[in-house]
Design an enzyme around this catalytic site. Structure first.
Site, PDB file in Angstrom:
ATOM      1  N   ASP A 198     -30.062 -31.563 -29.219  1.00  0.00           N
ATOM      2  CA  ASP A 198     -29.170 -32.572 -29.795  1.00  0.00           C
ATOM      3  C   ASP A 198     -29.467 -32.821 -31.266  1.00  0.00           C
ATOM      4  O   ASP A 198     -28.587 -33.236 -32.024  1.00  0.00           O
ATOM      5  CB  ASP A 198     -29.278 -33.887 -29.022  1.00  0.00           C
ATOM      6  CG  ASP A 198     -28.417 -33.885 -27.760  1.00  0.00           C
ATOM      7  OD1 ASP A 198     -27.315 -33.324 -27.808  1.00  0.00           O
ATOM      8  OD2 ASP A 198     -28.854 -34.437 -26.730  1.00  0.00           O
ATOM      9  N   GLU A 224     -30.517 -42.385 -29.301  1.00  0.00           N
ATOM     10  CA  GLU A 224     -29.941 -41.869 -28.053  1.00  0.00           C
ATOM     11  C   GLU A 224     -31.028 -41.846 -26.978  1.00  0.00           C
ATOM     12  O   GLU A 224     -32.085 -41.243 -27.178  1.00  0.00           O
ATOM     13  CB  GLU A 224     -29.377 -40.468 -28.269  1.00  0.00           C
ATOM     14  CG  GLU A 224     -28.861 -39.818 -26.997  1.00  0.00           C
ATOM     15  CD  GLU A 224     -28.621 -38.321 -27.139  1.00  0.00           C
ATOM     16  OE1 GLU A 224     -28.441 -37.662 -26.095  1.00  0.00           O
ATOM     17  OE2 GLU A 224     -28.628 -37.801 -28.269  1.00  0.00           O
ATOM     18  N   CYS A 283     -35.135 -13.259 -35.927  1.00  0.00           N
ATOM     19  CA  CYS A 283     -36.468 -13.436 -35.351  1.00  0.00           C
ATOM     20  C   CYS A 283     -36.839 -12.226 -34.484  1.00  0.00           C
ATOM     21  O   CYS A 283     -37.115 -11.163 -35.026  1.00  0.00           O
ATOM     22  CB  CYS A 283     -36.542 -14.743 -34.564  1.00  0.00           C
ATOM     23  SG  CYS A 283     -38.235 -15.265 -34.207  1.00  0.00           S
ATOM     24  N   LEU A 284     -36.807 -12.349 -33.168  1.00  0.00           N
ATOM     25  CA  LEU A 284     -37.052 -11.186 -32.313  1.00  0.00           C
ATOM     26  C   LEU A 284     -36.049 -10.082 -32.632  1.00  0.00           C
ATOM     27  O   LEU A 284     -36.380  -8.899 -32.524  1.00  0.00           O
ATOM     28  CB  LEU A 284     -36.942 -11.588 -30.839  1.00  0.00           C
ATOM     29  CG  LEU A 284     -37.081 -10.457 -29.825  1.00  0.00           C
ATOM     30  CD1 LEU A 284     -38.467  -9.828 -29.896  1.00  0.00           C
ATOM     31  CD2 LEU A 284     -36.796 -10.944 -28.410  1.00  0.00           C
ATOM     32  N   GLY A 285     -34.853 -10.460 -33.046  1.00  0.00           N
ATOM     33  CA  GLY A 285     -33.839  -9.469 -33.412  1.00  0.00           C
ATOM     34  C   GLY A 285     -34.292  -8.566 -34.545  1.00  0.00           C
ATOM     35  O   GLY A 285     -34.014  -7.360 -34.550  1.00  0.00           O
ATOM     36  N   MET A 286     -35.005  -9.129 -35.533  1.00  0.00           N
ATOM     37  CA  MET A 286     -35.568  -8.303 -36.600  1.00  0.00           C
ATOM     38  C   MET A 286     -36.660  -7.397 -36.059  1.00  0.00           C
ATOM     39  O   MET A 286     -36.750  -6.210 -36.402  1.00  0.00           O
ATOM     40  CB  MET A 286     -36.136  -9.180 -37.718  1.00  0.00           C
ATOM     41  CG  MET A 286     -36.638  -8.374 -38.910  1.00  0.00           C
ATOM     42  SD  MET A 286     -37.625  -9.298 -40.112  1.00  0.00           S
ATOM     43  CE  MET A 286     -39.288  -9.038 -39.459  1.00  0.00           C
ATOM     44  N   HIS A 294     -34.981 -18.332 -38.947  1.00  0.00           N
ATOM     45  CA  HIS A 294     -33.811 -18.753 -38.167  1.00  0.00           C
ATOM     46  C   HIS A 294     -32.785 -19.411 -39.085  1.00  0.00           C
ATOM     47  O   HIS A 294     -32.777 -20.649 -39.236  1.00  0.00           O
ATOM     48  CB  HIS A 294     -34.223 -19.741 -37.068  1.00  0.00           C
ATOM     49  CG  HIS A 294     -34.983 -19.131 -35.946  1.00  0.00           C
ATOM     50  ND1 HIS A 294     -34.417 -18.848 -34.722  1.00  0.00           N
ATOM     51  CD2 HIS A 294     -36.285 -18.750 -35.858  1.00  0.00           C
ATOM     52  CE1 HIS A 294     -35.337 -18.318 -33.925  1.00  0.00           C
ATOM     53  NE2 HIS A 294     -36.479 -18.254 -34.590  1.00  0.00           N
ATOM     54  N   GLU A 331     -29.744 -20.022 -38.579  1.00  0.00           N
ATOM     55  CA  GLU A 331     -28.778 -20.840 -37.840  1.00  0.00           C
ATOM     56  C   GLU A 331     -29.131 -22.325 -37.859  1.00  0.00           C
ATOM     57  O   GLU A 331     -28.247 -23.190 -37.753  1.00  0.00           O
ATOM     58  CB  GLU A 331     -28.654 -20.356 -36.391  1.00  0.00           C
ATOM     59  CG  GLU A 331     -29.845 -20.582 -35.491  1.00  0.00           C
ATOM     60  CD  GLU A 331     -30.898 -19.489 -35.532  1.00  0.00           C
ATOM     61  OE1 GLU A 331     -31.733 -19.419 -34.610  1.00  0.00           O
ATOM     62  OE2 GLU A 331     -30.894 -18.710 -36.508  1.00  0.00           O
TER      63      GLU A 331
END
Length: 541
Positions: free
Chosen positions: A72, A142, A383-386, A510, A512
């Site tokens: 959140d 919240e 990240c892991l994608g690299m 990251h 994003e």
């Protein structure tokens, strides 16, 4: 000015969208000129969400100061276009750990340590702590979970105490509930909401505003009925109708004077109307795209889309900025095999390899990366994608057939991805990765350098434990995989690019996490643009 406090509670059922309601209200109040922040209090006993399985909790969001937090907080940042910190997310685990640590240190002078007052005092301290060091006008808190849950009781009691301590004009409770629709009879039922409000009242709290999640519009009669039985004004019964676009919610709430009702209760000025001009432009562009592209999101947690919430929202932000509808094709990496890879990536305009941990699905990600490299499809690895891109390149270009990561094979003879030196003696998993903001120096002349507008140094958020093994740096560079981003303090590789490819980029950080509605992240912006150009070239020539 006295700080005002807004508490958002939930009833009837979980996952009604308290985070979106809180973020929407925060955006509306900020657009009126108030300084806002939002805090999430979670009732689970994990100290933070960092070690939780994404299937159970969804994405673990990381703040700029290195806190692993609830997803959140990503909504808060995306709606408010401002960063959060570790103080914006507190769990019961952290609360109880603090109290127990204080007891061990003798802070309570031999007193019996109890839920009341010690746990509730710590909860109240955490709520107020945000305002003690910042010049906020309003703090929205919240409360996770649902009223009636045993684990929520200390938070509800803390809110009751705070309401009394702060005074009526300085605090407000918003209660989010569900109005079930019975299709057989065509009725919206109010009884669950009545019971939820009664439960809240039994704990000493009167809801000031009701926000009702519903799949059908609420009639005037239903509003009046809820107002009568729940002790709120009819105009304080707010409809939150189901919508496919979460970014519609602030505007829909504003049309019902939700933000005005809040300010009136808190005795704050409503003379300044909310400035929603940019938000309306965003919605118009989002709903009326000129183009469409299909992006393959390859991951291991794809059955729960919230596991990659920040990535999907970043693609929405970038797509809207470019008037492109990004159609995400969710691909479970464990199902990708050499004999079926074509069917998974048919008519794909771009491939994104998502972050993750562990060995499951790794080989499928490697196959997808190889496909993107060989077919010259725009590629973004995060990240892991690299790390996957590095392993694939080592195996199939450098011909190091047994190249692996120390994460999946600690005993590999060819660790092109290895454990960071500072991580080697760490045995405790929680909160010990490389987290939060780290610097990255960009290489002039690289694509990433131009994507960031010619900046020599950037700051991005991280969440990883393994890294590119610099012993192989020269081998990769000579074969066409260039290091284009390096941490200036540690020498760790932050970004890699391929020569002779339309767009092939891997980043250890990251991006994003920093994308918002108002400021789409430049990497996602470029990825969407180049994927659209690729589609036009390949499918329409």
């Amino acid at each position: 000015m006295v700080i005002k406090y807004i508490f958002v509670t939930g009833g009837v059922t979980s996952s009604l969208g308290k985070g979106i309601i809180s973020a929407s209200l925060g955006m509306l109040l900020k657009s009126r000129g108030y300084k806002i922040t939002i805090q999430k209090l979670d009732p689970y006993f994990n100290v933070d969400p960092g070690t939780l399985n994404p299937y159970e909790h969804g994405e673990c969001f990381v703040t700029q100061d290195g806190a692993e937090t609830d997803l959140d907080l990503g909504h808060y940042e995306r709606f408010l276009d401002q960063p959060t910190t570790k103080d914006n997310n507190v769990t019961s685990g952290l609360i109880y750990k603090t109290v127990i640590d204080n007891e061990r240190k003798g802070y309570y002078l031999g007193k019996t340590v109890q839920v009341i007052p010690h746990i509730t005092n710590e909860i109240k301290r955490r709520i107020k702590m945000l305002g003690s060091s910042n010049n906020y006008d309003i703090i929205i808190t919240e409360i996770g979970g649902t009223v009636g849950d045993i684990e929520c009781l200390p938070y509800i009691e803390s809110v009751r105490q705070l309401k009394w301590e702060l005074g009526e004009l300085n605090s407000l409770v918003i209660h989010l509930t569900l109005l079930p629709y019975i299709s057989v009879t065509g009725e919206i039922k109010t009884k669950p909401t009545q019971h939820s409000v009664r439960n809240l009242m039994e704990n000493g709290i009167q809801a000031d505003i009701l926000v009702c999640r519903t799949e059908k519009h609420i009639s005037k009669n239903i509003r009046n009925k809820l107002a009568l039985f729940c002790n709120v004004k009819p105009e304080h019964v707010i409809e939150s109708i189901n919508t496919k676009v979460i970014y519609d919610i602030p505007y829909l709430l504003h049309l019902q004077n939700f933000d005005k009702s809040v300010l009136d209760h808190l005795n704050l000025s409503t003379f300044t109307s909310p400035n929603l001009h940019k938000w309306k432009i965003f919605l118009k562009k989002y709903k009326n795209p000129k183009y469409e592209i299909k992006i393959a999101l390859v991951g291991k947690y794809v059955s729960l889309h919230d596991s990659y919430k920040s990535i999907t929202e970043a693609l929405i932000h970038a797509g809207t900025e470019n008037e492109i509808y990004v159609n995400i094709k969710w691909i479970y990496s464990e199902k990708i095999k050499e004999n079926n890879i074509e069917e998974y990536f048919n008519e794909i305009s771009g491939i994104l390899i998502a972050p993750g941990f562990g060995i499951r699905g790794i080989e499928g990600k490697i196959l997808a990366t190889k496909y993107a490299r060989e077919k010259k499809i725009p590629f973004l690895g995060i990240c892991l994608g690299m790390q996957i891109a590095i392993i694939e390149f080592a195996r199939n270009v450098l011909e190091i057939r047994n190249a692996e990561s120390n994460e999946t094979n600690p005993y590999t003879s060819y660790p092109v991805i290895s454990l960071m030196k500072k991580q080697k003696n760490i045995t405790k998993k929680g909160g010990t990765m490389r987290l939060g903001n780290w610097k990255c120096s960009l290489i002039k002349g690289s694509k990433i350098f131009s994507i960031y507008g010619g900046k020599k140094e950037i700051i991005e958020r991280h969440r990883h434990r393994y890294e590119f093994n610099n012993e192989y740096l020269e081998n990769f560079s000579n074969a066409g995989m260039k290091t284009v981003g390096i941490n200036p303090d540690t020498g760790l590789v932050e970004a890699i690019e391929l020569d002779n490819h339309i767009f092939f980029l891997g980043v250890q950080f990251h991006p994003e996490y920093k994308s918002t509605v108002s400021n789409p992240h430049p990497l996602f912006n470029y990825f969407v643009q180049i994927s659209k150009n690729y589609k036009s070239f390949v499918y329409h020539r």
